[in-house]
Design a protein around this motif. Sequence first.
Motif, PDB file in Angstrom:
ATOM      1  N   VAL A 100      78.416  23.027 117.794  1.00 41.79           N
ATOM      2  CA  VAL A 100      77.955  23.768 118.949  1.00 41.79           C
ATOM      3  C   VAL A 100      79.140  23.833 119.900  1.00 41.79           C
ATOM      4  O   VAL A 100      79.664  22.788 120.303  1.00 41.79           O
ATOM      5  CB  VAL A 100      76.774  23.052 119.642  1.00 41.79           C
ATOM      6  CG1 VAL A 100      76.196  23.940 120.731  1.00 41.79           C
ATOM      7  CG2 VAL A 100      75.711  22.642 118.631  1.00 41.79           C
ATOM      8  N   LEU A 101      79.566  25.044 120.241  1.00 40.90           N
ATOM      9  CA  LEU A 101      80.705  25.195 121.144  1.00 40.90           C
ATOM     10  C   LEU A 101      80.173  25.702 122.475  1.00 40.90           C
ATOM     11  O   LEU A 101      79.655  26.820 122.574  1.00 40.90           O
ATOM     12  CB  LEU A 101      81.724  26.173 120.549  1.00 40.90           C
ATOM     13  CG  LEU A 101      83.053  26.261 121.304  1.00 40.90           C
ATOM     14  CD1 LEU A 101      83.824  24.943 121.230  1.00 40.90           C
ATOM     15  CD2 LEU A 101      83.918  27.388 120.769  1.00 40.90           C
ATOM     16  N   ASP A 102      80.302  24.864 123.492  1.00 35.78           N
ATOM     17  CA  ASP A 102      79.732  25.182 124.799  1.00 35.78           C
ATOM     18  C   ASP A 102      80.861  25.462 125.797  1.00 35.78           C
ATOM     19  O   ASP A 102      81.929  24.870 125.712  1.00 35.78           O
ATOM     20  CB  ASP A 102      78.903  23.973 125.272  1.00 35.78           C
ATOM     21  CG  ASP A 102      77.922  24.334 126.373  1.00 35.78           C
ATOM     22  OD1 ASP A 102      77.764  25.531 126.680  1.00 35.78           O
ATOM     23  OD2 ASP A 102      77.302  23.406 126.917  1.00 35.78           O
ATOM     24  N   GLY A 103      80.593  26.358 126.725  1.00 35.30           N
ATOM     25  CA  GLY A 103      81.572  26.626 127.783  1.00 35.30           C
ATOM     26  C   GLY A 103      82.518  27.765 127.470  1.00 35.30           C
ATOM     27  O   GLY A 103      83.437  28.043 128.252  1.00 35.30           O
ATOM     28  N   CYS A 104      82.318  28.431 126.343  1.00 33.08           N
ATOM     29  CA  CYS A 104      83.209  29.535 125.976  1.00 33.08           C
ATOM     30  C   CYS A 104      83.028  30.698 126.954  1.00 33.08           C
ATOM     31  O   CYS A 104      81.900  31.055 127.292  1.00 33.08           O
ATOM     32  CB  CYS A 104      82.892  29.990 124.560  1.00 33.08           C
ATOM     33  SG  CYS A 104      83.975  31.287 123.961  1.00 33.08           S
ATOM     34  N   LEU A 147      74.652  31.169 114.799  1.00 31.53           N
ATOM     35  CA  LEU A 147      73.204  31.115 115.039  1.00 31.53           C
ATOM     36  C   LEU A 147      72.815  31.281 116.503  1.00 31.53           C
ATOM     37  O   LEU A 147      71.628  31.367 116.828  1.00 31.53           O
ATOM     38  CB  LEU A 147      72.634  29.803 114.494  1.00 31.53           C
ATOM     39  CG  LEU A 147      72.722  29.632 112.970  1.00 31.53           C
ATOM     40  CD1 LEU A 147      72.070  28.323 112.545  1.00 31.53           C
ATOM     41  CD2 LEU A 147      72.054  30.797 112.251  1.00 31.53           C
ATOM     42  N   SER A 148      73.803  31.294 117.388  1.00 27.20           N
ATOM     43  CA  SER A 148      73.474  31.502 118.805  1.00 27.20           C
ATOM     44  C   SER A 148      74.740  31.824 119.579  1.00 27.20           C
ATOM     45  O   SER A 148      75.852  31.637 119.080  1.00 27.20           O
ATOM     46  CB  SER A 148      72.828  30.253 119.415  1.00 27.20           C
ATOM     47  OG  SER A 148      73.778  29.225 119.569  1.00 27.20           O
ATOM     48  N   GLY A 149      74.566  32.324 120.796  1.00 25.89           N
ATOM     49  CA  GLY A 149      75.695  32.492 121.716  1.00 25.89           C
ATOM     50  C   GLY A 149      76.481  33.771 121.546  1.00 25.89           C
ATOM     51  O   GLY A 149      77.455  33.988 122.276  1.00 25.89           O
ATOM     52  N   THR A 180      76.832  31.375 126.583  1.00 25.42           N
ATOM     53  CA  THR A 180      75.933  30.256 126.257  1.00 25.42           C
ATOM     54  C   THR A 180      76.394  29.631 124.940  1.00 25.42           C
ATOM     55  O   THR A 180      77.282  30.160 124.276  1.00 25.42           O
ATOM     56  CB  THR A 180      74.472  30.758 126.182  1.00 25.42           C
ATOM     57  OG1 THR A 180      74.383  31.790 125.198  1.00 25.42           O
ATOM     58  CG2 THR A 180      74.039  31.330 127.534  1.00 25.42           C
ATOM     59  N   PRO A 181      75.825  28.483 124.555  1.00 29.10           N
ATOM     60  CA  PRO A 181      76.420  27.737 123.440  1.00 29.10           C
ATOM     61  C   PRO A 181      76.419  28.501 122.116  1.00 29.10           C
ATOM     62  O   PRO A 181      75.409  29.087 121.732  1.00 29.10           O
ATOM     63  CB  PRO A 181      75.576  26.473 123.336  1.00 29.10           C
ATOM     64  CG  PRO A 181      74.406  26.672 124.204  1.00 29.10           C
ATOM     65  CD  PRO A 181      74.717  27.750 125.186  1.00 29.10           C
ATOM     66  N   ILE A 182      77.555  28.441 121.455  1.00 27.31           N
ATOM     67  CA  ILE A 182      77.746  29.107 120.171  1.00 27.31           C
ATOM     68  C   ILE A 182      77.479  28.094 119.070  1.00 27.31           C
ATOM     69  O   ILE A 182      78.151  27.073 118.984  1.00 27.31           O
ATOM     70  CB  ILE A 182      79.184  29.650 120.061  1.00 27.31           C
ATOM     71  CG1 ILE A 182      79.455  30.648 121.190  1.00 27.31           C
ATOM     72  CG2 ILE A 182      79.430  30.282 118.691  1.00 27.31           C
ATOM     73  CD1 ILE A 182      80.936  30.983 121.373  1.00 27.31           C
ATOM     74  N   SER A 183      76.493  28.376 118.246  1.00 25.45           N
ATOM     75  CA  SER A 183      76.182  27.482 117.133  1.00 25.45           C
ATOM     76  C   SER A 183      76.762  28.049 115.848  1.00 25.45           C
ATOM     77  O   SER A 183      76.455  29.180 115.473  1.00 25.45           O
ATOM     78  CB  SER A 183      74.666  27.324 117.008  1.00 25.45           C
ATOM     79  OG  SER A 183      74.352  26.623 115.822  1.00 25.45           O
TER      80      SER A 183
END
Lengths: 360, 360, 360, 360
Positions: free
Chosen positions: C26-30, C68-70, C79-82
């Motif tokens: 999960v990559l958050d803050g991008c 799957l997200s972001g 928002t967080p990239i899954s």
Amino acid sequence: MSWNTFGRVLRMTTWGESHGPAIACVLDGCPPGIGLSEGYIQPFLDARRPGQNKFTTQRQEPDAVRILSGVFEGRTTGTPISLQIENIDQRSKDYSEVAKSYRPGHADYAYDAKYGFRDYRGGGRSSARETAMRVAAGAVARLVIPEVSIVAYVAEIGGDGIDPARFDPQEIARNPFWCPDPQAAKRWEALVDGARKAGSSLGAVVECVARGVPAGWGAPVYAKLDAELAGAMMGINAVKGVEIGDGFGAARLSGEQNADPMRPASSDNGDHSPQFTANHAGGISGGISTRQPVTCRVAFKPTSSILTPVETIDSDGQATEIRTKGRHDPCVGIRGTPVVEAMMALVLADHKLLHRAQCG
Amino acid sequence: MSWNTFGRVLRMTTWGESHGPAIACVLDGCPPGIGLSEGYIQPFLDARRPGQNKFTTQRQEPDAVRILSGVFEGRTTGTPISLQIENIDQRSKDYSEVAKSYRPGHADYAYDAKYGFRDYRGGGRSSARETAMRVAAGAVARLVIPEVSIVAYVAEIGGDGIDPARFDPQEIARNPFWCPDPQAAKRWEALVDGARKAGSSLGAVVECVARGVPAGWGAPVYAKLDAELAGAMMGINAVKGVEIGDGFGAARLSGEQNADPMRPASSDNGDHSPQFTANHAGGISGGISTRQPVTCRVAFKPTSSILTPVETIDSDGQATEIRTKGRHDPCVGIRGTPVVEAMMALVLADHKLLHRAQCG
Amino acid sequence: MSWNTFGRVLRMTTWGESHGPAIACVLDGCPPGIGLSEGYIQPFLDARRPGQNKFTTQRQEPDAVRILSGVFEGRTTGTPISLQIENIDQRSKDYSEVAKSYRPGHADYAYDAKYGFRDYRGGGRSSARETAMRVAAGAVARLVIPEVSIVAYVAEIGGDGIDPARFDPQEIARNPFWCPDPQAAKRWEALVDGARKAGSSLGAVVECVARGVPAGWGAPVYAKLDAELAGAMMGINAVKGVEIGDGFGAARLSGEQNADPMRPASSDNGDHSPQFTANHAGGISGGISTRQPVTCRVAFKPTSSILTPVETIDSDGQATEIRTKGRHDPCVGIRGTPVVEAMMALVLADHKLLHRAQCG
Amino acid sequence: MSWNTFGRVLRMTTWGESHGPAIACVLDGCPPGIGLSEGYIQPFLDARRPGQNKFTTQRQEPDAVRILSGVFEGRTTGTPISLQIENIDQRSKDYSEVAKSYRPGHADYAYDAKYGFRDYRGGGRSSARETAMRVAAGAVARLVIPEVSIVAYVAEIGGDGIDPARFDPQEIARNPFWCPDPQAAKRWEALVDGARKAGSSLGAVVECVARGVPAGWGAPVYAKLDAELAGAMMGINAVKGVEIGDGFGAARLSGEQNADPMRPASSDNGDHSPQFTANHAGGISGGISTRQPVTCRVAFKPTSSILTPVETIDSDGQATEIRTKGRHDPCVGIRGTPVVEAMMALVLADHKLLHRAQCG
């Protein structure tokens, strides 16, 4: 766990006990090049300072702040700013009673239960004196958000509220209660003085408004702007409740009543932000600011230190009673008002920088 | 700034949009060796699940949770636990209106202002669907604090409160409102159904009590237990107010009334903790638990999605109005109740571990 | 303590075991608005993918990444990239030996000592398979720093180094060793194949250069850019040493030799940055980038999984010996090369955002 | 970004400039009840103190530490410990040259590039003087891990290494070089003095060993014990390389050579931990301690401040040259040795507490 740092990128760390040599904070992450001097910070501390009138504690502390790092030739350097206040008025009093007995409403028992013992002199680390450093750091945080103006005021003391129809922002600094309603201020004189003389104390509700916050500060899920404000305010000594916008009142409105309708920007100012026709939300939607004023309400319990004796136990578990003699505020909410402003400034400044990090 | 992680050492990170392929969370820092299965978590999700009766949204989601990591042979390994729910009921509906117009009370405008655009399908990341993952993670957190029992219930809907004299804990799970007062539950049926039929919505107040919290959890200055709870609760979608213990009521008490006197431990149970004769403080003093029940109250605004049209603007800044057709809860506070419990569990479990870190 | 998050504002959280259903991050803050697709990420994963030739493990994993997200309509939403990869090739093999005996050089004993037990299938959470997710997240991080180009290559295998005089950047992707020296690549074929056939393994040194980093990224005291790089690189499986710039070689130079003299900017390009006439420092002074190439060297130990039997004990403390049969890389440093690039990208992107937070 | 806090639960925040009124640190999260006095900390500072012989800078600083908070009646209270040192020997010298010209190898240019200006007096915040506070905090950290003994020593100066066969731990404190080999110490006298007289400087390699670390400290993926040590060491001023265990040497071994075989516990001491017959890994596997000695090697570059003129530019971009007159260490690695020990103590103490948080 001891956790004495507040903020995510603009980070304030405080240290010091009420009756130790000093109290202080370290403010890290402040942008460079901001003009900063002790003379700028001092008035904020003076506003919170004790001993100014009979409605606050008579402890006499000049609370003179010194900048010990992070400022060079009058400007912030981008490195940590150390702000320090020497404790002067540490009366050599007899602490044997408070050392041994737990004052209800204070952290005494909880600290002993957690750490096994405590620095009992003047409440040690749990003293509201720590909040002086928040006020100092908050003064610096304001410089990080020059686009924002923040004002807090007392809206209610002992259940007696202001009349919104008589709200006068000029009045707030004119009375010892940060009260925007001159008639309420008059009533509160008798109310607070009566409590003081009766060896009792009163609670208060403080409201805070931040104007000029642009749309987009905050975070979508955790670290929401309202969640951070709630945490910041609830972390002030004696606070027991926090509301954003209409707060608990919103729970009694219907969906139509609670909506904040949007209208097109007024054509003549070149600003295309929507005009909201209400602000039940307190300026925050989905954790993110909307450009409306950010508003919150904060409930302070009555001062726990009272002359009236209260049943308690001592550290051996034996029944006793305690009355707190010292010098205490009959209503801590009053001196909490500048602290509320400071925490608002710290949260907003932190989120301005966080927003800039992600969105440029 | 996007910030999708909650907690300090027990850390939950969530991801996923309402109408993306899945929603999920990663729970890191969980102690090893705890028995954990999907079958244990599922009932907590079922309690929050939509579509169960006419008082909640008719979206049909099985919300079947899968454990994708961190559990081996039925026990937690100490490595991150991934919990995932596939989104099934993503109705292929027409999103063109919500894509273009800002729904008042929703995050639509704020997201666009922050990020420049947004995933508008079902609210995207701002959907309350995200809270399903908090419930799943909260179920795991409960296993970290087996000494604590947590119960939340709805105390008020649309301004109509329960009668404390009729409080029956057995009743809470027996009605669709998590209501401990059977007579109030009866009244709320008509109230909520009426709001639904009128295309309106209602707010609610949820109360939460955690029993069995030992003295000593929390932190003295920042990361106070009450401050963390306030932040956790205010971060739940639609929450606008939080109280600890007596909350705003404490601001109307005198110091004597608000004191929580302590009496010696009862002699016969070998437990030397003080007996408190009141709990105005909600189980927390100076940010640290006192062994009394930890109590909080949480105000949910009325659902912003209503059939009644509300004035708004579109993304070009033009005036329009919007009525939210889809399937929505007439009172989000009801389904927020299991989320309140989950956030209480996550905060307490985190602080149990933090306390153990510092104090062994 | 389990700690599966990397980064300060651009934060990557990974989860998953080698032989569980999936691995993911999960990559958050991008930052929002960046074009991103699975097709862009996949080639980075393919570069690290096993089973491509006889010099790497024969495990066959397509390592097909799903977002799957972001990401919405092809762009990051903020928002967080899954990012998720299903585990396909989980051979149903007999794990009874590795379940019972501790493989020297592996985390087996340490995990059991820490957590009491472990998921032993394929190394569980300690498997280098986790680094696939770093490569995926690193691919996204590169998009955050388009001004920077990053290249890593193998400079030494089993003590046999490249000849800097034959350094050809085009050569790196042409051989199975990420080797910039065609003659060394030729020699390494025999070397690595020999080790493989002998049931042995070899170590390697990987070098990484990031060009285009502007002056000013990093932090003055803690979170120095070089310190963060050192932590990032040492955290890669099998890494035992990290150097910035001249590294240990600098300890053998005199102050004059080690100085990186500065000359005025060349007059004709409008760029007033100094021209450095050497880069012993590896592009970082006082923890902050200087606009020179950021360089580091990373030492990988030889693969611990070897066919040659090694003395060890079993979980009952009894003497035994173990030879690791499975499919293993004879030199893990080779497949570690894309991971080094990824960690460089993640650190630089995080610090770009941090710098922007403080300095605008 | 300014980031002046180190550690996860045991957190050290430092502040202060070389020529400001004071330097200091705040150590938060320290367990309560530990005996602590200024007299205990002072000898650690004295070991790092300048001006003790001709092999170190002649700046005369008593470096007398004061404890300003967090200790009551001789014991830590669990609240933040403030340690402060007044700057005494701030020679009123002429800083005009260093204010205007960038000293190669120093942070001068990088600070200006990042922040727009800098406190140039004595290097300001980038001065190695800051490391005195790490030594003070490290002394406290040692008390958190009484089961561990830490010793660092200089293994090489200017490329001239010790002879392991002559290693004598008693010798380390007997010479001004923290050198465990008396013959090397003798040679270094001439070497360092020669460099000093020549207006040059020398690099050094420092080794550090921590004995008594139990198995289980550290983290599996990020925050690995070796990664944290690498970050901690690389963050010390002038450090350019870090190795754990065999470090770069491991890259030249075969898998069999590099294995650390395990043998059963010796039967007679009741300790069932394995006996390792080698320690190439430096006491850490998979990021987690194995109960073997934790070892690392740290490369210090030669002091950048040298009398020999070096080409540089001034802040207007004009060519100039600079020779650093002041009082400087001919080999900073020597005085870096107590700092290496301190960082080792801080990392280990933090991870002891983190391990306790998760695993009890």
